[in-house]
Write a protein that holds these residues in place. Structure first.
Motif, mmCIF file in Angstrom:
data_model
loop_
_atom_site.group_PDB
_atom_site.id
_atom_site.type_symbol
_atom_site.label_atom_id
_atom_site.label_comp_id
_atom_site.label_asym_id
_atom_site.label_seq_id
_atom_site.Cartn_x
_atom_site.Cartn_y
_atom_site.Cartn_z
ATOM 1 N N CYS A 1 0.891 -1.148 -0.096
ATOM 2 C CA CYS A 1 -0.075 -0.130 -0.037
ATOM 3 C C CYS A 1 0.889 0.910 -0.206
ATOM 4 O O CYS A 1 2.028 1.195 0.635
ATOM 5 C CB CYS A 1 -1.097 -0.172 1.346
ATOM 6 S SG CYS A 1 -1.840 1.472 1.496
ATOM 7 N N ALA A 2 0.458 2.319 -0.614
ATOM 8 C CA ALA A 2 1.423 3.489 -0.804
ATOM 9 C C ALA A 2 0.190 4.629 -0.631
ATOM 10 O O ALA A 2 -0.742 4.580 -1.166
ATOM 11 C CB ALA A 2 2.095 3.413 -1.981
ATOM 12 N N SER A 3 0.942 5.883 -0.083
ATOM 13 C CA SER A 3 0.123 7.023 -0.021
ATOM 14 C C SER A 3 0.975 8.207 -0.755
ATOM 15 O O SER A 3 2.209 8.083 -0.497
ATOM 16 C CB SER A 3 -0.303 7.111 1.391
ATOM 17 O OG SER A 3 0.652 7.578 2.494
ATOM 18 N N ILE A 4 0.364 9.113 -1.129
ATOM 19 C CA ILE A 4 0.730 10.372 -1.865
ATOM 20 C C ILE A 4 0.055 11.611 -1.486
ATOM 21 O O ILE A 4 -0.994 11.642 -1.394
ATOM 22 C CB ILE A 4 1.172 10.149 -3.306
ATOM 23 C CG1 ILE A 4 1.890 9.121 -3.756
ATOM 24 C CG2 ILE A 4 1.865 11.650 -4.074
ATOM 25 C CD1 ILE A 4 1.894 8.778 -5.159
ATOM 26 N N THR A 5 0.688 12.490 -1.174
ATOM 27 C CA THR A 5 0.197 13.943 -1.098
ATOM 28 C C THR A 5 0.263 14.510 -2.417
ATOM 29 O O THR A 5 1.541 14.971 -2.790
ATOM 30 C CB THR A 5 0.575 14.648 0.077
ATOM 31 O OG1 THR A 5 -0.262 16.083 0.473
ATOM 32 C CG2 THR A 5 2.026 14.889 0.143
ATOM 33 N N TYR A 6 -0.630 15.616 -2.596
ATOM 34 C CA TYR A 6 -0.512 16.444 -3.945
ATOM 35 C C TYR A 6 0.256 17.663 -3.478
ATOM 36 O O TYR A 6 0.246 18.761 -4.375
ATOM 37 C CB TYR A 6 -1.866 16.623 -4.247
ATOM 38 C CG TYR A 6 -2.647 15.396 -4.780
ATOM 39 C CD1 TYR A 6 -3.726 15.245 -4.648
ATOM 40 C CD2 TYR A 6 -1.821 14.683 -5.866
ATOM 41 C CE1 TYR A 6 -4.344 14.150 -5.293
ATOM 42 C CE2 TYR A 6 -2.668 13.331 -6.142
ATOM 43 C CZ TYR A 6 -3.845 13.235 -5.914
ATOM 44 O OH TYR A 6 -4.350 12.214 -6.461
#
Lengths: 116, 113
Positions: free
Chosen positions: B91-96
């Protein structure tokens, strides 16, 4: 769509030798480029990234990479390999436009072996 | 700050069983995604979400479902496990808000027998 090609699924170097891991990308827009490292049985850790500005970027553990637009390349280098550098390395390009904003496209990875 | 937390770390399933892989992030990131990693194939995108209530398919979505009811959680459901789903899931998360790249969980190693 973006794509990433990593040349060489396995690279072996001696300790103290130059490390060069190759990455070429295709992108229809100015890319954001990343290198990740994965140690055995762990997740991926960001080594370095190129977004805008200086084309030579420095990362952690002495690694650096140069964005060459004319060659569509983002090769990863380290002047002197250490045993602890043995890991799998992934190059990735980010889709930073429109409906696929944030999506990462990965290469197939390069396994780096460092011999004593 | 825990970052991205995945559970379980290891799982063995029998063919036909269902299960949910959990993913939670505490960084208030907008974008979350699931990848599978298979030898020589790199990471392939299964599903992703650009925000709570919004999900979409990636390259290899068949056999998987996702939902995003909160910003923090993004579970991946295997509906009827098959041996072809034996893999390591990330699982991965990114902020804009910046270009800091993706933050990855430690992975779930799934074996379907």
């Amino acid at each position: 769509a973006q794509s990433v090609t990593q040349l060489g699924s396995h690279v072996s170097v001696s300790e103290g030798a130059l490390v060069l891991l190759r990455c070429n990308y295709s992108s229809s827009v100015p890319p954001y480029l990343f290198w990740y490292v994965q140690y055995p049985n762990q997740g991926l850790q960001l080594l370095l990234k190129y977004t805008t500005g200086a084309t030579l970027v420095k990362g952690i553990n002495g690694f650096e990479a140069e964005f060459k637009k004319s060659e569509t390349s983002f090769h990863l280098t380290k002047p002197s390999a250490h045993m602890s550098d043995a890991a799998e390395y992934f190059c990735a390009v980010s889709d930073d436009r429109g409906s696929t904003l944030g999506r990462l496209y990965f290469g197939r990875g390069t396994q780096l072996t460092v011999w004593p | 700050n825990a970052g991205v937390t995945q559970t379980p770390k290891f799982q063995v399933l029998k063919t036909g069983q269902s299960m949910t892989l959990q993913c939670a992030q505490d960084m208030n990131h907008e974008y979350m995604s699931w990848y599978r990693q298979d030898p020589g194939m790199g990471l392939r995108l299964i599903h992703y979400s650009v925000g709570a209530g919004i999900t979409d398919q990636g390259e290899v979505p068949n056999g998987y479902n996702v939902s995003r009811s909160t910003t923090e959680d993004f579970p991946l459901r295997l509906l009827s496990a098959a041996p072809s789903q034996t893999s390591v899931y990330f699982c991965a998360s990114i902020t804009y808000k910046d270009r800091s790249g993706a933050f990855f969980g430690q992975g779930t190693r799934l074996t379907v027998v």
